[in-house]
Design an enzyme around this catalytic site. Structure first.
Site, mmCIF file in Angstrom:
data_model
loop_
_atom_site.group_PDB
_atom_site.id
_atom_site.type_symbol
_atom_site.label_atom_id
_atom_site.label_comp_id
_atom_site.label_asym_id
_atom_site.label_seq_id
_atom_site.Cartn_x
_atom_site.Cartn_y
_atom_site.Cartn_z
ATOM 1 N N SER A 169 0.671 -1.212 -0.137
ATOM 2 C CA SER A 169 0.147 -0.100 0.159
ATOM 3 C C SER A 169 0.775 1.358 0.106
ATOM 4 O O SER A 169 0.359 2.377 -0.149
ATOM 5 C CB SER A 169 -0.693 0.134 1.368
ATOM 6 N N HIS B 24 -1.580 -3.336 -6.868
ATOM 7 C CA HIS B 24 -2.145 -2.855 -5.911
ATOM 8 C C HIS B 24 -3.668 -3.100 -5.834
ATOM 9 O O HIS B 24 -4.258 -2.298 -6.386
ATOM 10 C CB HIS B 24 -2.043 -1.464 -5.452
ATOM 11 N N GLU C 3 -4.492 -0.821 -9.141
ATOM 12 C CA GLU C 3 -3.632 0.202 -9.101
ATOM 13 C C GLU C 3 -2.337 -0.370 -9.652
ATOM 14 O O GLU C 3 -1.481 -1.090 -8.729
ATOM 15 C CB GLU C 3 -3.268 1.012 -7.768
ATOM 16 N N ASN D 289 -3.607 6.140 -2.138
ATOM 17 C CA ASN D 289 -3.654 6.412 -0.796
ATOM 18 C C ASN D 289 -2.998 8.218 -0.572
ATOM 19 O O ASN D 289 -3.427 8.502 0.418
ATOM 20 C CB ASN D 289 -2.610 5.876 -0.078
#
Ligand code: NAD
Length: 295
Positions: free
Chosen positions: A118, A139, A151, A189
């Site tokens: 992450s 991801h 991702e 994120n």
């Protein structure tokens, strides 16, 4: 041509990743440290496939074939027949660097090494191997069988044909790949965590209470879950550690974690996994109750 995929780590994400690859006809080696952890993962995958079967999303035949596509193992030795390895082990930089060093030794030439991290730099992970051009981020989102996004993160050295292969593969899994470059937090994120941090700051500064903050974002922005509930779901320790990565990586005070978040993590109130965060969670109950602390 990718036929065999190895997944390292059979936790929350690893079992979901193994599930989707197996469901789409790939042979999967699922690796974890212990047999009981692997047995638990297979039980979870079976339960989740039964749910898909009940909803009419898959047939009994697909379920049976998918389960028979998965082989579990506790060592990396069995990875030598893989064309792709997806690492989904615990989020710890030293652990990931050590895993990539080891799998680089056993994986055949041309095998793509992907990480589901992450927040750890793909470029840094790639530098632990002798094939940085073949290292990439993949991801997936939680829960993997349900969430459409992958991702795809290009490290500094990732080769274009490797990115193209991973994009095409993600589409074969019926997912939507989005290619991004390797900077702290990638895209998901980098945008999500400052929003969660701002929601926590709004609570900390007394601008609004837990229910109001989450309701504004749910009803006003059509988010399926408010940011405080989402933070509880992700884990407050995970949110804090990703904010630390953003803060350190960019050196910009706008990413500094809210002191309330730091306090909650220090006090062991990590959200759903510890039974309390911004809300209290009683096992078996679906009701969402604001934690005593914030009433
Ligand atoms: P988890 O704790 O549920 O599972 C991690 C698994 O890795 C455990 O089963 C552990 O036994 C195993 N493991 C640890 N060291 C290992 C080793 N040396 N070899 C093999 N297995 C090993 O964690 P998770 O939530 O599934 O997260 C895994 C990765 O996915 C992390 O990098 C995390 O940042 C990322 N991620 C998590 C989420 C999420 O919502 N949970 C979402 C996206 C990405």
């Amino acid at each position: 041509m990718i036929k065999t995929v190895s997944v390292i780590g059979a936790g929350t994400m690893g079992n979901g990743i193994a599930h989707v690859f197996a469901q789409h006809g790939y042979l999967v080696n699922l690796v974890d440290l212990s047999k009981p952890q692997l047995d638990k993962a297979i039980a979870t995958i079976t339960k989740n496939m039964e749910r898909q079967l009940d909803k009419g999303l898959i047939t009994e035949e697909i379920k049976a074939r998918a389960l028979s596509n998965i082989t579990t193992m506790t060592s990396f030795a069995g990875l030598k027949d893989s064309q792709l390895i997806v690492e989904a082990a615990t989020e710890n930089t030293d652990l990931k660097l050590s895993i990539f060093k080891q799998i680089d030794e056993v994986a055949p030439e041309g095998c793509i090494l992907a990480s589901n991290t992450s927040s750890i730099s793909i470029t840094k992970i790639a530098a632990a191997t002798k094939r940085p051009g073949h290292v990439i981020g993949m991801h997936f989102m939680n829960p993997v069988p349900v969430m459409k996004l992958v991702e795809v993160i290009n490290g500094y050295a990732t080769k274009k044909d490797v990115t193209d292969t991973v994009v095409e593969l993600s589409q074969k899994l019926n997912k939507v790949p989005c290619v991004v470059n390797d900077y702290p937090g990638f895209i998901a994120n980098r945008i999500l965590m400052p929003m969660i941090n701002e929601a926590i700051y709004s609570l900390y500064e007394g601008v609004a209470d837990v229910k109001a903050i989450d309701t504004v974002m749910k009803l006003g922005m059509a988010h399926p879950m408010g940011p405080l509930q989402l933070a509880d779901f992700i884990g407050l320790d995970v949110c804090l550690s990703i904010l630390d990565v953003l803060h350190k990586g960019f050196g910009n005070p706008k990413y500094a974690p809210c002191p309330l978040l730091v306090n909650m993590v220090t006090a062991g109130k990590l959200g759903v996994k510890t039974g309390e965060g911004f809300y209290s969670y009683i096992q078996g109950s679906k009701e969402l109750t604001v934690s005593e602390q914030f009433k």
